[in-house]
Motif scaffolding. Sequence first.
Motif, PDB file in Angstrom:
ATOM      1  N   LEU A 252       0.825  -1.204   0.000  1.00  0.00           N
ATOM      2  CA  LEU A 252       0.000   0.000   0.000  1.00  0.00           C
ATOM      3  C   LEU A 252       0.861   1.257   0.000  1.00  0.00           C
ATOM      4  N   HIS A 253       2.000   1.181   0.675  1.00  0.00           N
ATOM      5  CA  HIS A 253       2.925   2.319   0.689  1.00  0.00           C
ATOM      6  C   HIS A 253       3.402   2.625  -0.735  1.00  0.00           C
ATOM      7  N   ARG A 254       3.779   1.587  -1.447  1.00  0.00           N
ATOM      8  CA  ARG A 254       4.225   1.771  -2.828  1.00  0.00           C
ATOM      9  C   ARG A 254       3.073   2.235  -3.722  1.00  0.00           C
ATOM     10  N   ALA A 273       0.022  26.167  -9.634  1.00  0.00           N
ATOM     11  CA  ALA A 273       0.444  26.777  -8.377  1.00  0.00           C
ATOM     12  C   ALA A 273       0.328  25.835  -7.190  1.00  0.00           C
ATOM     13  N   ASP A 274      -0.417  24.738  -7.355  1.00  0.00           N
ATOM     14  CA  ASP A 274      -0.649  23.828  -6.228  1.00  0.00           C
ATOM     15  C   ASP A 274       0.223  22.577  -6.287  1.00  0.00           C
ATOM     16  N   LYS A 275       1.021  22.425  -7.313  1.00  0.00           N
ATOM     17  CA  LYS A 275       1.773  21.181  -7.467  1.00  0.00           C
ATOM     18  C   LYS A 275       2.838  21.011  -6.395  1.00  0.00           C
ATOM     19  N   ALA A 276       3.500  22.105  -6.011  1.00  0.00           N
ATOM     20  CA  ALA A 276       4.537  21.991  -4.973  1.00  0.00           C
ATOM     21  C   ALA A 276       3.924  21.528  -3.663  1.00  0.00           C
ATOM     22  N   GLU A 277       2.777  22.094  -3.319  1.00  0.00           N
ATOM     23  CA  GLU A 277       2.115  21.688  -2.082  1.00  0.00           C
ATOM     24  C   GLU A 277       1.687  20.221  -2.140  1.00  0.00           C
ATOM     25  N   PHE A 278       1.179  19.798  -3.294  1.00  0.00           N
ATOM     26  CA  PHE A 278       0.765  18.394  -3.441  1.00  0.00           C
ATOM     27  C   PHE A 278       1.959  17.466  -3.270  1.00  0.00           C
ATOM     28  N   PHE A 279       3.082  17.836  -3.866  1.00  0.00           N
ATOM     29  CA  PHE A 279       4.276  16.995  -3.722  1.00  0.00           C
ATOM     30  C   PHE A 279       4.700  16.899  -2.265  1.00  0.00           C
ATOM     31  N   ARG A 280       4.745  18.030  -1.559  1.00  0.00           N
ATOM     32  CA  ARG A 280       5.215  18.013  -0.177  1.00  0.00           C
ATOM     33  C   ARG A 280       4.295  17.190   0.713  1.00  0.00           C
ATOM     34  N   ARG A 281       2.998  17.315   0.500  1.00  0.00           N
ATOM     35  CA  ARG A 281       2.064  16.499   1.303  1.00  0.00           C
ATOM     36  C   ARG A 281       2.255  15.015   0.998  1.00  0.00           C
ATOM     37  N   THR A 282       2.440  14.705  -0.271  1.00  0.00           N
ATOM     38  CA  THR A 282       2.677  13.303  -0.643  1.00  0.00           C
ATOM     39  C   THR A 282       3.961  12.794  -0.014  1.00  0.00           C
ATOM     40  N   ALA A 283       5.036  13.594  -0.064  1.00  0.00           N
ATOM     41  CA  ALA A 283       6.322  13.178   0.494  1.00  0.00           C
ATOM     42  C   ALA A 283       6.230  12.960   1.995  1.00  0.00           C
ATOM     43  N   MET A 285       3.575  12.137   3.704  1.00  0.00           N
ATOM     44  CA  MET A 285       2.783  10.924   3.912  1.00  0.00           C
ATOM     45  C   MET A 285       3.602   9.684   3.567  1.00  0.00           C
ATOM     46  N   PHE A 286       4.416   9.777   2.532  1.00  0.00           N
ATOM     47  CA  PHE A 286       5.246   8.651   2.114  1.00  0.00           C
ATOM     48  C   PHE A 286       6.260   8.306   3.194  1.00  0.00           C
ATOM     49  N   ARG A 287       6.854   9.338   3.794  1.00  0.00           N
ATOM     50  CA  ARG A 287       7.819   9.082   4.867  1.00  0.00           C
ATOM     51  C   ARG A 287       7.124   8.556   6.116  1.00  0.00           C
ATOM     52  N   ALA A 294      11.838  -0.969   4.411  1.00  0.00           N
ATOM     53  CA  ALA A 294      11.293  -1.005   3.050  1.00  0.00           C
ATOM     54  C   ALA A 294      12.274  -0.382   2.065  1.00  0.00           C
ATOM     55  N   LEU A 295      12.434  -1.007   0.909  1.00  0.00           N
ATOM     56  CA  LEU A 295      13.299  -0.501  -0.137  1.00  0.00           C
ATOM     57  C   LEU A 295      12.498   0.397  -1.067  1.00  0.00           C
ATOM     58  N   VAL A 296      13.047   1.522  -1.382  1.00  0.00           N
ATOM     59  CA  VAL A 296      12.390   2.464  -2.284  1.00  0.00           C
ATOM     60  C   VAL A 296      13.217   2.541  -3.562  1.00  0.00           C
ATOM     61  N   ASP A 297      12.593   2.262  -4.684  1.00  0.00           N
ATOM     62  CA  ASP A 297      13.332   2.276  -5.942  1.00  0.00           C
ATOM     63  C   ASP A 297      12.526   2.995  -7.009  1.00  0.00           C
ATOM     64  N   GLY A 298      13.151   3.168  -8.162  1.00  0.00           N
ATOM     65  CA  GLY A 298      12.468   3.792  -9.276  1.00  0.00           C
ATOM     66  C   GLY A 298      12.092   5.230  -8.991  1.00  0.00           C
ATOM     67  N   GLU A 299      10.980   5.650  -9.572  1.00  0.00           N
ATOM     68  CA  GLU A 299      10.538   7.035  -9.419  1.00  0.00           C
ATOM     69  C   GLU A 299      10.126   7.363  -7.990  1.00  0.00           C
ATOM     70  N   LEU A 300       9.799   6.332  -7.202  1.00  0.00           N
ATOM     71  CA  LEU A 300       9.397   6.593  -5.825  1.00  0.00           C
ATOM     72  C   LEU A 300      10.504   7.252  -5.017  1.00  0.00           C
ATOM     73  N   ARG A 301      11.748   7.108  -5.442  1.00  0.00           N
ATOM     74  CA  ARG A 301      12.845   7.756  -4.731  1.00  0.00           C
ATOM     75  C   ARG A 301      12.698   9.278  -4.726  1.00  0.00           C
ATOM     76  N   MET A 302      11.986   9.798  -5.706  1.00  0.00           N
ATOM     77  CA  MET A 302      11.788  11.242  -5.758  1.00  0.00           C
ATOM     78  C   MET A 302      11.026  11.749  -4.544  1.00  0.00           C
ATOM     79  N   LEU A 303      10.206  10.891  -3.930  1.00  0.00           N
ATOM     80  CA  LEU A 303       9.426  11.301  -2.764  1.00  0.00           C
ATOM     81  C   LEU A 303      10.282  11.385  -1.506  1.00  0.00           C
ATOM     82  N   GLU A 304      11.510  10.960  -1.577  1.00  0.00           N
ATOM     83  CA  GLU A 304      12.424  11.097  -0.436  1.00  0.00           C
ATOM     84  C   GLU A 304      13.295  12.336  -0.569  1.00  0.00           C
ATOM     85  N   GLY A 305      13.103  13.096  -1.652  1.00  0.00           N
ATOM     86  CA  GLY A 305      13.856  14.325  -1.851  1.00  0.00           C
ATOM     87  C   GLY A 305      12.957  15.541  -1.756  1.00  0.00           C
TER      88      GLY A 305
END
Length: 735
Positions: A252-254, A273-283, A285-287, A294-305
């Motif tokens: 479910l995390h992935r 204008a809302d994309k930065a906020e959406f990314f930060r909320r997603t990141a 929640m992901f953390r 858990a191993l994070v690979d592929g594009e999901l690594r972007m959520l750790e940055g």
Amino acid sequence: MPRFSLIVPCFKVQGFLRECLDSVLLQSFNDFELIAVDDRSPDGCGAILDEYAARDPRVRVLHLPENVGLGRARNAGMPHATGDYLFFLDSDDTLTPGALRAITDRLAEAGDPDVLVFDYARTYWWGGTRRNALAHLLGEAGPDPFTAEEFPQILDLLMVVWNKVYRREFVESEGFAFPPGYYEDTPWTFPAMLSARRIATLDRVCLNYRQRRQGNILSTTSRKHFDIHDQYERVFAFVGQRPELARWRPYLHRKMGEHCLDILAKPDRLPPADKAEFFRRTARMFRAHKPEGALVDGELRMLEGSWTAYRVRRQVARAGRETARRAALVRGSAAARARSGWAFVHTHRPLDPRLVVYSASSHRGMLGDPAAVYAKAREIAPQLRGVWVVRDAETAAQLPPGVEHVLVGSRRYLEVTARAGFFVNDVNWPGTLAKRPGSVHIHTHQGTPLKYMGADLRDKPGARLGFDVPQMLRRADRWDYSLVANRHSELMWERAYPCHFTSLRTGSPRNDVLVNGGPSGFRARHGIPAHHTVVLYAPTRRDYRRGGHVDRIDLARFAADLGEGRTLVVRLHPSLANGPARGTGLAELARRGVVVDATEEPRVEDVLLAADVLVTDYSAVMFDYANLDRPIVVHADDWPAYTASRGTYVDVTAEPPGHVSRSYRELAWLFASGAWRDEESARLRADFRARFCEFDDGLAAERVVRTLLLGEPMTGAGTVRIPGQATGRDTLTSA
């Protein structure tokens, strides 16, 4: 207690609502209740619902005092449901004919599972239809119920509520309810699928999922897409309360990360204008929900940055794709020049009079007339080198051992097509293939023409949709010989393709096996008892319907009406093999053993040899089958529509190969009474065979090999001479 409670929330869908309701109320299975929820719709939905409820007691209407949204409108309907199973149907979608009967039969077979997942097809506003791309998973799940842990691939399917039915007692015991919000299906479907102790599948298209030109809320630009975070929080909370589901946290995390990144990547979902906020909320929640270790690979690594790093990576990725695209164009151009040069070199080498290039059905393998000619050439002219053109490596892998082949467009393809003395095909070669002087092109066709072809399609705009008639004729200009099985074909091909070729009365090579008889392993492969009468139903496509498929016969009913000792075999037109036509019932009926699906049998001759009687509408297969001198029934219930849209050279209702039925009732009577094989049927068939099997004597393939490939004098069938070079119209006369 009804079997189903269909809950249909309605809001601003008055243009689609009647179609939805009719698709339910006109089902052949009637043990259901329909609970329609008017979610304070500002249009005419409420009045339409009241109109239906007034005339059909199965319909109950709830008028909500305020608009509450799709999820809570479904909740409002659930307390009123009394059925064994809940079916949440969106009010702009429709059920396919026979869907409820198929679902109830599958539920009974599976022993009333908690959840049944069925297939769907997307239907587009412009008329197109596309089956669920992951439909194969429904068949791979097998016939027995399972859990998500036993078959986790089931979670790869679209996680929506409407492609499933749910046992009401299971829903009530688990306390499932829809939350408010934009993505209300997410916290329903994941908990339901992960909690279900018994899941079953139905490999049948039961629902048409309407793809609106406008109005899909999940495709609109809005901040409402932020709702996805709250919905996944509900999913994580549900799993957190159930220790037995802890193993699903990494999945479910992935899934959450992929879902949110998908929304972010689409240009039409979030205001810029809302994309930065959406990314930060997603990141965040992901953390927060990342399982330990858990191993994070592929594009999901972007959520750790950071958001900045994400934007840079996306820009780099876009730039990389553009660079790759340009590089591919350069490489393609260079490769094209190299290929052109390679072909040019070989076109200046002499033709090889022993090299024969074969293709069939647009490079789909060893099929039809070309396959029969190839087999006979290997038998009586081993000095000839036969090479098959196939479309891809998968098709090549299906060729018999020892068959030489080339992939279309490859360098070897360019080499053999540049030097071949002979070309044998049942459709036109690609326009890029240039005919060298001295090479001989033999066109076998794909049967006797019943419907309009070639130039005759000019006045049939529906039938020539997607066809370029002038281009088709330019390709036919390369033909040297046109093989025919009867005088009718000779005349019609010359009319449809006004080109410079010689009509050759050889007969159809693929029909040699029908004339001479031969083994068919079809019955044994499909477990058909030897004493059974095999009824082959082979319908053709319709040009008056986009997609070509129209259900003319209820296959389950027909199979049942045929009675004991008879097996119904169905073979769809090849162009319908991978579309919704099989998904709307045929695949599931075949799985249950109600019918045998022969659509993918590579050799139609094997199917014909196994059949005791052919039921068709307007398929050219009737002309081939007539060689067996076995009964044929023509089911012509839409003959006026078919002839108006496509055009036909023969009126098979006036000059039929057997009895003609114009309704299902007449068709069923023909088999119940035994009239399908009476003396009148035999008389009609004899006249038909005399006209359309005229040159099929079992020696067609040998005649083609000896006459055209080896240059021997023509004997037998209907011709007396072969011109040395086909330079113009030179129709061969009867012996």
